[in-house]
Design a protein around this motif. Sequence first.
Motif, mmCIF file in Angstrom:
data_model
loop_
_atom_site.group_PDB
_atom_site.id
_atom_site.type_symbol
_atom_site.label_atom_id
_atom_site.label_comp_id
_atom_site.label_asym_id
_atom_site.label_seq_id
_atom_site.Cartn_x
_atom_site.Cartn_y
_atom_site.Cartn_z
ATOM 1 N N ASP A 191 38.088 43.575 53.665
ATOM 2 C CA ASP A 191 38.545 44.236 52.318
ATOM 3 C C ASP A 191 38.993 42.813 51.498
ATOM 4 O OD1 ASP A 191 38.108 46.770 52.726
ATOM 5 O OD2 ASP A 191 39.924 46.977 54.019
ATOM 6 N N TYR A 233 41.790 42.182 48.180
ATOM 7 C CA TYR A 233 42.816 42.857 47.467
ATOM 8 C C TYR A 233 43.080 41.947 46.353
ATOM 9 C CZ TYR A 233 43.194 45.707 51.713
ATOM 10 O OH TYR A 233 42.801 46.595 52.712
ATOM 11 N N LEU A 256 42.140 42.150 43.164
ATOM 12 C CA LEU A 256 41.069 41.854 41.889
ATOM 13 C C LEU A 256 41.230 42.841 40.958
ATOM 14 C CD1 LEU A 256 37.919 41.168 43.816
ATOM 15 C CD2 LEU A 256 39.324 39.443 42.765
ATOM 16 N N SER A 257 41.496 42.375 39.656
ATOM 17 C CA SER A 257 41.794 43.358 38.635
ATOM 18 C C SER A 257 40.417 44.094 38.186
ATOM 19 C CB SER A 257 42.181 42.916 37.213
ATOM 20 O OG SER A 257 41.147 41.943 36.888
ATOM 21 N N ASP A 258 40.410 45.405 37.589
ATOM 22 C CA ASP A 258 39.185 46.007 37.207
ATOM 23 C C ASP A 258 38.372 45.234 36.374
ATOM 24 O OD1 ASP A 258 40.039 48.150 38.552
ATOM 25 O OD2 ASP A 258 41.151 49.454 36.554
ATOM 26 N N GLU A 275 37.954 41.952 36.649
ATOM 27 C CA GLU A 275 37.450 40.986 37.481
ATOM 28 C C GLU A 275 36.210 41.678 38.331
ATOM 29 O OE1 GLU A 275 41.126 37.737 38.414
ATOM 30 O OE2 GLU A 275 41.359 39.701 39.425
ATOM 31 N N ILE A 276 36.645 42.783 38.694
ATOM 32 C CA ILE A 276 35.629 43.573 39.460
ATOM 33 C C ILE A 276 34.173 43.918 38.460
ATOM 34 C CG2 ILE A 276 34.983 45.654 40.637
ATOM 35 C CD1 ILE A 276 38.012 45.772 41.771
ATOM 36 N N LYS A 277 34.633 44.237 37.305
ATOM 37 C CA LYS A 277 33.513 44.535 36.515
ATOM 38 C C LYS A 277 32.726 43.297 36.191
ATOM 39 C CE LYS A 277 32.437 45.699 31.870
ATOM 40 N NZ LYS A 277 32.792 46.379 30.337
ATOM 41 N N LEU A 299 32.432 40.632 38.457
ATOM 42 C CA LEU A 299 31.703 40.374 39.567
ATOM 43 C C LEU A 299 30.368 41.442 39.876
ATOM 44 C CD1 LEU A 299 34.833 39.935 41.948
ATOM 45 C CD2 LEU A 299 33.105 38.126 41.131
ATOM 46 N N ARG A 300 30.516 42.416 39.247
ATOM 47 C CA ARG A 300 29.332 43.340 39.423
ATOM 48 C C ARG A 300 28.351 42.906 38.483
ATOM 49 N NH1 ARG A 300 32.998 48.485 39.760
ATOM 50 N NH2 ARG A 300 32.876 48.859 41.901
ATOM 51 N N VAL A 336 29.541 44.021 44.500
ATOM 52 C CA VAL A 336 30.348 42.816 44.550
ATOM 53 C C VAL A 336 30.039 42.524 46.131
ATOM 54 C CG1 VAL A 336 32.842 42.280 44.712
ATOM 55 C CG2 VAL A 336 31.776 43.804 42.721
ATOM 56 N N SER A 337 29.931 43.514 46.980
ATOM 57 C CA SER A 337 29.847 43.374 48.546
ATOM 58 C C SER A 337 28.676 42.149 48.695
ATOM 59 C CB SER A 337 29.620 44.652 49.130
ATOM 60 O OG SER A 337 29.350 44.178 50.598
#
Length: 173
Positions: free
Chosen positions: A6, A8, A10-12, A14-16, A18-19, A31-32
């Motif tokens: 896991d 931990y 990351l902001s929304d 940042e995740i967007k 990364l996607r 992202v995985s």
Amino acid sequence: MSKKIDVYGLSDAEIKTLREIAYKLYGKASVSLLAKKLLQKKLQAAAEPEPIQLPPPKCQKRITLRLPDKDRAYLEAAADKRRGTINDVARDIIQSHISHHPILSAFETDTLSQSNYQLVMIGRNLNQIARRLNAGENVSLNSQQIGELKKFIDAHVGKVNHVLQTNRRRKRE
């Protein structure tokens, strides 16, 4: 056996981002998958040892060697093949032994640069073919074949660039 990791903090946003990166690189907004590929690259890079850091020479000194005729003939043939001098070959052999990495001759480096240039040009031509395919024009290759070829070429260009940069870094040390 797979283990779950896991991440931990990351902001929304940042995740967007990364996607989006994962989608561009791998065709999946995972992202995985992106993390897995990045970690695998790091593991491969870690497997290659860093060259030994030696202090720069304060002066260059001449060394004279007496060699049997067969060893001299080997050095002469290697110098001809590499388009260099016997001194260059002997120095490269010694430096390669000390650093535990092969030393590329100027000819080899030029050859790799030309190879890389040609591959880049092939990649550009493939991109033009892909554009025609996307525009609905007739082309004898399908987009999957082009994608596989592009991946192969990109991997080769990356490897050649790595060799060239490593060799340049060694020469500066």
